[in-house]
Design a protein around this motif. Structure first.
Motif, PDB file in Angstrom:
ATOM      1  N   SER A 656       0.803  -1.221   0.000  1.00  0.00           N
ATOM      2  CA  SER A 656       0.000   0.000   0.000  1.00  0.00           C
ATOM      3  C   SER A 656       0.838   1.275   0.000  1.00  0.00           C
ATOM      4  O   SER A 656       0.303   2.366   0.085  1.00  0.00           O
ATOM      5  N   SER A 657       2.151   1.112  -0.113  1.00  0.00           N
ATOM      6  CA  SER A 657       3.017   2.279   0.044  1.00  0.00           C
ATOM      7  C   SER A 657       3.440   2.923  -1.274  1.00  0.00           C
ATOM      8  O   SER A 657       4.241   3.848  -1.281  1.00  0.00           O
ATOM      9  N   ILE A 658       2.912   2.462  -2.412  1.00  0.00           N
ATOM     10  CA  ILE A 658       3.311   3.071  -3.675  1.00  0.00           C
ATOM     11  C   ILE A 658       2.472   4.315  -3.962  1.00  0.00           C
ATOM     12  O   ILE A 658       1.347   4.451  -3.468  1.00  0.00           O
ATOM     13  N   LYS A 659       3.042   5.209  -4.756  1.00  0.00           N
ATOM     14  CA  LYS A 659       2.381   6.465  -5.106  1.00  0.00           C
ATOM     15  C   LYS A 659       2.320   6.630  -6.610  1.00  0.00           C
ATOM     16  O   LYS A 659       3.127   6.064  -7.347  1.00  0.00           O
ATOM     17  N   LEU A 660       1.357   7.420  -7.039  1.00  0.00           N
ATOM     18  CA  LEU A 660       1.228   7.735  -8.455  1.00  0.00           C
ATOM     19  C   LEU A 660       2.514   8.376  -8.956  1.00  0.00           C
ATOM     20  O   LEU A 660       3.059   9.291  -8.344  1.00  0.00           O
ATOM     21  N   GLY A 661       3.045   7.863 -10.073  1.00  0.00           N
ATOM     22  CA  GLY A 661       4.264   8.398 -10.651  1.00  0.00           C
ATOM     23  C   GLY A 661       5.542   7.829 -10.074  1.00  0.00           C
ATOM     24  O   GLY A 661       6.632   8.117 -10.573  1.00  0.00           O
ATOM     25  N   GLN A 662       5.422   7.000  -9.035  1.00  0.00           N
ATOM     26  CA  GLN A 662       6.613   6.415  -8.419  1.00  0.00           C
ATOM     27  C   GLN A 662       7.297   5.453  -9.388  1.00  0.00           C
ATOM     28  O   GLN A 662       6.641   4.713 -10.115  1.00  0.00           O
ATOM     29  N   GLN A 663       8.615   5.456  -9.403  1.00  0.00           N
ATOM     30  CA  GLN A 663       9.371   4.557 -10.277  1.00  0.00           C
ATOM     31  C   GLN A 663       9.647   3.257  -9.537  1.00  0.00           C
ATOM     32  O   GLN A 663      10.091   3.258  -8.388  1.00  0.00           O
ATOM     33  N   LEU A 664       9.370   2.140 -10.200  1.00  0.00           N
ATOM     34  CA  LEU A 664       9.577   0.817  -9.610  1.00  0.00           C
ATOM     35  C   LEU A 664      10.471  -0.024 -10.503  1.00  0.00           C
ATOM     36  O   LEU A 664      10.385   0.049 -11.733  1.00  0.00           O
ATOM     37  N   LYS A 665      11.302  -0.842  -9.870  1.00  0.00           N
ATOM     38  CA  LYS A 665      12.140  -1.789 -10.602  1.00  0.00           C
ATOM     39  C   LYS A 665      11.419  -3.135 -10.676  1.00  0.00           C
ATOM     40  O   LYS A 665      10.893  -3.615  -9.676  1.00  0.00           O
ATOM     41  N   ILE A 666      11.409  -3.739 -11.859  1.00  0.00           N
ATOM     42  CA  ILE A 666      10.789  -5.050 -12.036  1.00  0.00           C
ATOM     43  C   ILE A 666      11.713  -5.926 -12.882  1.00  0.00           C
ATOM     44  O   ILE A 666      12.601  -5.425 -13.574  1.00  0.00           O
ATOM     45  N   SER A 667      11.509  -7.234 -12.787  1.00  0.00           N
ATOM     46  CA  SER A 667      12.322  -8.168 -13.582  1.00  0.00           C
ATOM     47  C   SER A 667      11.405  -9.097 -14.359  1.00  0.00           C
ATOM     48  O   SER A 667      10.260  -9.341 -13.970  1.00  0.00           O
ATOM     49  N   PHE A 668      11.904  -9.604 -15.455  1.00  0.00           N
ATOM     50  CA  PHE A 668      11.107 -10.402 -16.393  1.00  0.00           C
ATOM     51  C   PHE A 668      11.613 -11.843 -16.416  1.00  0.00           C
ATOM     52  O   PHE A 668      12.159 -12.309 -17.419  1.00  0.00           O
ATOM     53  N   ASP A 669      11.431 -12.541 -15.293  1.00  0.00           N
ATOM     54  CA  ASP A 669      11.871 -13.921 -15.197  1.00  0.00           C
ATOM     55  C   ASP A 669      10.911 -14.884 -15.888  1.00  0.00           C
ATOM     56  O   ASP A 669      11.329 -15.888 -16.461  1.00  0.00           O
ATOM     57  N   LYS A 670       9.610 -14.583 -15.839  1.00  0.00           N
ATOM     58  CA  LYS A 670       8.600 -15.536 -16.315  1.00  0.00           C
ATOM     59  C   LYS A 670       7.785 -15.035 -17.493  1.00  0.00           C
ATOM     60  O   LYS A 670       7.089 -15.824 -18.142  1.00  0.00           O
ATOM     61  N   VAL A 671       7.832 -13.742 -17.770  1.00  0.00           N
ATOM     62  CA  VAL A 671       7.117 -13.206 -18.929  1.00  0.00           C
ATOM     63  C   VAL A 671       8.035 -12.258 -19.686  1.00  0.00           C
ATOM     64  O   VAL A 671       8.957 -11.675 -19.104  1.00  0.00           O
ATOM     65  N   ALA A 672       7.765 -12.098 -20.960  1.00  0.00           N
ATOM     66  CA  ALA A 672       8.526 -11.141 -21.762  1.00  0.00           C
ATOM     67  C   ALA A 672       7.998  -9.739 -21.502  1.00  0.00           C
ATOM     68  O   ALA A 672       6.846  -9.550 -21.103  1.00  0.00           O
ATOM     69  N   VAL A 673       8.835  -8.759 -21.755  1.00  0.00           N
ATOM     70  CA  VAL A 673       8.439  -7.381 -21.516  1.00  0.00           C
ATOM     71  C   VAL A 673       7.223  -7.010 -22.351  1.00  0.00           C
ATOM     72  O   VAL A 673       6.343  -6.263 -21.910  1.00  0.00           O
ATOM     73  N   GLU A 674       7.132  -7.570 -23.571  1.00  0.00           N
ATOM     74  CA  GLU A 674       5.996  -7.266 -24.439  1.00  0.00           C
ATOM     75  C   GLU A 674       4.684  -7.775 -23.839  1.00  0.00           C
ATOM     76  O   GLU A 674       3.647  -7.122 -23.940  1.00  0.00           O
ATOM     77  N   GLU A 675       4.727  -8.957 -23.215  1.00  0.00           N
ATOM     78  CA  GLU A 675       3.524  -9.506 -22.593  1.00  0.00           C
ATOM     79  C   GLU A 675       3.100  -8.649 -21.402  1.00  0.00           C
ATOM     80  O   GLU A 675       1.912  -8.401 -21.184  1.00  0.00           O
ATOM     81  N   PHE A 676       4.071  -8.199 -20.624  1.00  0.00           N
ATOM     82  CA  PHE A 676       3.767  -7.334 -19.486  1.00  0.00           C
ATOM     83  C   PHE A 676       3.099  -6.047 -19.958  1.00  0.00           C
ATOM     84  O   PHE A 676       2.083  -5.613 -19.407  1.00  0.00           O
ATOM     85  N   GLU A 677       3.666  -5.422 -20.986  1.00  0.00           N
ATOM     86  CA  GLU A 677       3.103  -4.172 -21.491  1.00  0.00           C
ATOM     87  C   GLU A 677       1.703  -4.382 -22.055  1.00  0.00           C
ATOM     88  O   GLU A 677       0.820  -3.543 -21.876  1.00  0.00           O
ATOM     89  N   GLN A 678       1.502  -5.509 -22.728  1.00  0.00           N
ATOM     90  CA  GLN A 678       0.177  -5.787 -23.278  1.00  0.00           C
ATOM     91  C   GLN A 678      -0.841  -5.964 -22.167  1.00  0.00           C
ATOM     92  O   GLN A 678      -1.954  -5.415 -22.235  1.00  0.00           O
ATOM     93  N   ASN A 679      -0.494  -6.732 -21.122  1.00  0.00           N
ATOM     94  CA  ASN A 679      -1.421  -6.932 -20.007  1.00  0.00           C
ATOM     95  C   ASN A 679      -1.743  -5.622 -19.311  1.00  0.00           C
ATOM     96  O   ASN A 679      -2.886  -5.377 -18.895  1.00  0.00           O
ATOM     97  N   ARG A 680      -0.746  -4.783 -19.195  1.00  0.00           N
ATOM     98  CA  ARG A 680      -0.942  -3.486 -18.542  1.00  0.00           C
ATOM     99  C   ARG A 680      -1.882  -2.612 -19.367  1.00  0.00           C
ATOM    100  O   ARG A 680      -2.793  -1.978 -18.827  1.00  0.00           O
ATOM    101  N   TYR A 681      -1.664  -2.575 -20.666  1.00  0.00           N
ATOM    102  CA  TYR A 681      -2.531  -1.794 -21.547  1.00  0.00           C
ATOM    103  C   TYR A 681      -3.962  -2.331 -21.506  1.00  0.00           C
ATOM    104  O   TYR A 681      -4.932  -1.560 -21.403  1.00  0.00           O
ATOM    105  N   GLU A 682      -4.119  -3.646 -21.589  1.00  0.00           N
ATOM    106  CA  GLU A 682      -5.457  -4.234 -21.595  1.00  0.00           C
ATOM    107  C   GLU A 682      -6.210  -3.961 -20.296  1.00  0.00           C
ATOM    108  O   GLU A 682      -7.436  -3.787 -20.303  1.00  0.00           O
ATOM    109  N   TYR A 683      -5.488  -3.925 -19.179  1.00  0.00           N
ATOM    110  CA  TYR A 683      -6.120  -3.605 -17.893  1.00  0.00           C
ATOM    111  C   TYR A 683      -6.764  -2.226 -17.953  1.00  0.00           C
ATOM    112  O   TYR A 683      -7.939  -2.044 -17.596  1.00  0.00           O
ATOM    113  N   HIS A 684      -6.017  -1.232 -18.397  1.00  0.00           N
ATOM    114  CA  HIS A 684      -6.558   0.127 -18.470  1.00  0.00           C
ATOM    115  C   HIS A 684      -7.635   0.241 -19.545  1.00  0.00           C
ATOM    116  O   HIS A 684      -8.661   0.905 -19.344  1.00  0.00           O
TER     117      HIS A 684
END
Length: 755
Positions: A656-684
């Motif tokens: 619960s401690s994240i804020k709008l515009g906050q920068q986060l580090k993530i890693s792509f061990d199980k999905v490709a970056v393209e899949e992550f971006e697609q899921n994110r876009y589809e959510y919105h």
């Protein structure tokens, strides 16, 4: 001997007291306490006595006190909303004035004053009357809409009761949708609660699949299984149905807190004053009791109305993905029928943008028998191995519609239609344009109402109105902030003006708020009654935000325009100019004035990953910026990793401690970056498509930040709008650091007329 005798007397007194406070036969799961009798009677009046052409002016704590039944104009009559609002406000002000006069020791001279005073019994105290003056409330009546809900309930009520019995739960729970949605299967709230059970997205995902292709909240059968599991869990944790049902509205954790503080439901109902335990939560169980009684005895209240026939269907499981049109041809069932029987399938499936998902149990009309079983096998040539991807492109400076279309190999007119761009083909830096597939048949958004998609989505200029100069006093130079403020941000389409923003006190997790249904329902009516932020009404003076001329680039093929850099103009200068133009604006025609150019149907925000390390050409790490409505849980789901991994990578203690515009580090061990971006876009995209299928933007107003304001609480309680929508119109503001007296542009939203 005396002590046992006294003990026996005390036990008898307690037994009599218990019998007197609870009206329920032994073993009844849904007791009616004396303290709530007036509330149950009130809601029966709302549901079964007066139609939506009436409303009640009443006390918000003692519901036995009804000051007046007022008449209202039909909502579809021109100007009715404005006149009804004035009528309600006038009635509330009238009774508040009477009560304050009586509280001040005034003598009840008129028959009206005597009648009001008599409602409070013999010699009410001045403090009681003063409290009542602040508790005058309006409630829309619902007899006609409740009757419509009873008719609709016939389609699935028997099956819903059967489901509850299969979980070992009382079948009376099957009537709860009358309170939540009036059994409107298309119900969708401004905050994203969907279906007859009005599950929010976060709660619904605990029990159902909710994504861009499938939303099981909208399926009355699958959602009923979810409701049964949720209610059963509430009951097991709280120990009684009054508590478990109230938790359906107030939240399980909130009711555990209330129970710990007060002990039992009756004490909670009478005395609990939790910060979020308001009128809706206090009345939810009473509404349920009233709804059960009215629905079970519908002939007594509504006459011999005919209920919808039970839906007859059977299911076929899909072993792989399949185009819905091919399934329609194979089973000889038209798309409209498939859509009606499979409300969980979202519009992209029926528009050809997505396949019916693998594993889905497709409902078909009729009853399954051995002959049908053989015919229901899905041919291999219909099935496909992969889902259609969703493609999007984030607009950059210098882009035009023509260059974007050519870059992705699609027709310019298809790109325009897929994103509901206006005739000038205006695009804005930061927009995420949906890229249609080459074989996709593009349906203009404004025409998709027939398939359940957005209706009335032709972009219109957005009017900005203010109530008057008194609400926006001009500041003198001495009142201006010592530091320079951010310039107004000008973007294209036709133009967006974002004024400076305000201070939030410790904003919570960046999640969408949690409703107002697609039809008037009991829940919608409660919100309408408590609306303290009405739509701006026409006045003698119309004010609007005027914007500087923009420099745009136009392609020879007429492709598009992209906004240039914003003009250097301070907020103080903008405010001053608005006030100085008052007399001029009063002379303008009552059409669209200068406009805010936001295309609300195009997803905005940076949804792309800034790639960090790579291995063998594949992105392994990256950074993202938190957008409105996103949580650590979302990122974990899209990345297919535990939330703890993201928390540790970013040194966070809680999700619960994240804020709008906050920068986060993530890693792509199980999905490709393209899949992550697609899921994110589809959510919105999913959230925004659902919203604009039910609501439309009619204009905008200005809101000035006051002491104690918090943007997330404002969105949920004051504006009754999702945070992502308010964010669209205020991208120049830092929602984590809004300042006193800053102004926000707040869109004015109304429901799309059905049919």
């Amino acid at each position: 001997m005396r002590v046992p005798f006294l003990l026996a007397v005390m036990m008898f007194v307690l037994w009599v007291d218990a019998r007197s406070t609870v009206s329920a036969a032994a073993g009844n799961s849904f007791p009616v306490y004396d303290a709530m009798r007036a509330n149950v009677a009130f809601w029966k009046t709302v549901y079964a006595k007066y139609p939506t052409s009436n409303g009640l002016i009443h006390d918000n704590r003692d519901l036995s006190i009804i000051y007046e039944v007022i008449d209202l104009e039909p909502r579809d009559r021109g100007g009715a909303e404005k006149r009804n609002t004035a009528r309600v406000d006038g009635a509330k002000a009238k009774y508040k004035k009477i009560l304050l006069s009586l509280a001040a020791g005034g003598v009840a001279r008129t028959s009206e004053e005597k009648r009001v005073l008599a409602l409070f019994g013999a010699k009410p105290s001045a403090s009681r009357l003063r409290a009542a003056a602040d508790a005058v409330r309006f409630q829309l009546c619902l007899k006609d809409h409740f009757a419509e809900g009873v008719v609709r309930s016939g389609a699935y009520l028997d099956e819903i009761k059967k489901i509850f019995r299969s979980y070992g739960l009382p079948e009376e729970l099957a009537y709860l949708p009358h309170v939540e949605s009036s059994f409107n299967y298309k119900a969708y709230s401004k905050s994203g609660a969907a279906g007859i059970w009005q599950f929010t997205r976060d709660t619904g995902k605990r029990f159902m699949t909710i994504d861009y292709t499938l939303d099981e909240r909208r399926d009355p059968i699958r959602a009923t299984h979810a409701a049964a599991r949720f209610l059963k869990g509430n009951y097991e944790r709280l120990g009684s149905w009054p508590l478990a049902l109230t938790a359906y509205n107030h939240g399980t954790t909130g009711m555990v807190r209330a129970k710990n503080a007060m002990g039992n439901y009756e004490n909670i109902f009478r005395k609990y004053e939790g910060s979020r335990f308001g009128f809706a939560s206090r009345n939810f169980y009473s509404e349920f009791i009233a709804a059960v009684d009215v629905a079970k005895n519908y002939k007594k209240h509504f006459g011999n109305i005919k209920l919808d026939d039970p839906v007859s269907h059977y299911e076929v499981a899909l072993s792989n993905y399949a185009p819905v049109k091919d399934l329609s041809r194979h089973f000889k069932v038209d798309l409209a029928t498939l859509r009606e029987l499979n409300p969980a399938l979202r519009p992209p499936v029926f528009e050809g943008r997505k396949h019916v998902p693998k594993g889905y149990r497709l409902r078909l009309p009729g009853k399954k028998d051995p002959a049908v079983q053989v015919a229901s096998a899905v041919p291999r040539d219909i099935l496909v191995d992969q889902q259609k991807p969703s493609r999007f492109y984030r607009v950059r400076k210098g882009d035009t519609v023509g260059t974007v279309a050519r870059r992705h190999g699609v027709k310019m007119e298809d790109l325009v239609a897929a994103n509901d761009l206006d005739s000038r083909k205006m695009i804005v830096v930061g927009q995420n344009l949906r890229i249609p597939s080459r074989e996709e048949k593009i349906v203009p958004l404004a025409k998709t109402a027939a398939t359940g998609g957005p209706a009335e989505l032709t972009a219109r200029p957005l009017k900005i109105a203010m109530k008057g100069a008194k609400e926006l006093p001009r500041r003198t130079a001495s009142q201006a902030p010592p530091a320079a403020v951010a310039p107004a941000e000008l973007t294209a389409g036709p133009l967006k003006v974002a004024l400076k923003g305000a201070k939030a006190e410790g904003p919570p997790a960046v999640t969408a708020s949690v409703p107002a249904e697609a039809v008037i329902t009991p829940r919608t009516a409660r919100q309408m009654a408590d609306d303290e932020f009405p739509i701006i009404q026409a006045s003698a003076v119309k004010k609007a935000i005027s914007a500087s001329k923009r420099v745009a680039e136009t392609e020879e093929d007429g492709a598009a325009n992209v906004a240039s850099d914003p003009a250097a103009e301070t907020v103080l200068a903008e405010e001053t100019r608005q006030l100085e133009r008052q007399a001029t604006l009063a002379l303008l025609p009552q059409g669209d004035l200068d406009s805010v150019a936001v295309n609300p149907r195009v997803v905005t925000g940076n949804l792309e990953v800034e790639v960090g390390s790579r291995k063998n050409g594949r992105a392994m790490t990256g950074t993202i910026k938190v957008e409105a409505g996103e949580t650590i849980g979302h990122y974990a789901g899209w990345l297919k990793v535990p939330t703890g991994k993201i928390l540790r990578a970013n040194g966070l203690r809680s999700a619960s401690s994240i804020k709008l515009g906050q920068q986060l580090k993530i890693s792509f061990d199980k999905v490709a970056v393209e899949e992550f971006e697609q899921n994110r876009y589809e959510y919105h995209k999913e959230i925004e498509e659902d919203f604009f299928a039910v609501y439309k933007i009619e204009g905008a107003r200005l809101y000035r930040i006051k002491a104690g304001d918090n943007i997330w609480k404002l969105c949920a309680d004051e504006f009754d709008l999702p945070a992502w929508l308010v964010r669209k119109y205020n991208t120049a503001h830092d929602f984590n650091n809004l300042k006193l007296d800053d102004q926000l542009v707040i869109p004015v939203v109304s429901k799309v007329e059905e049919g």
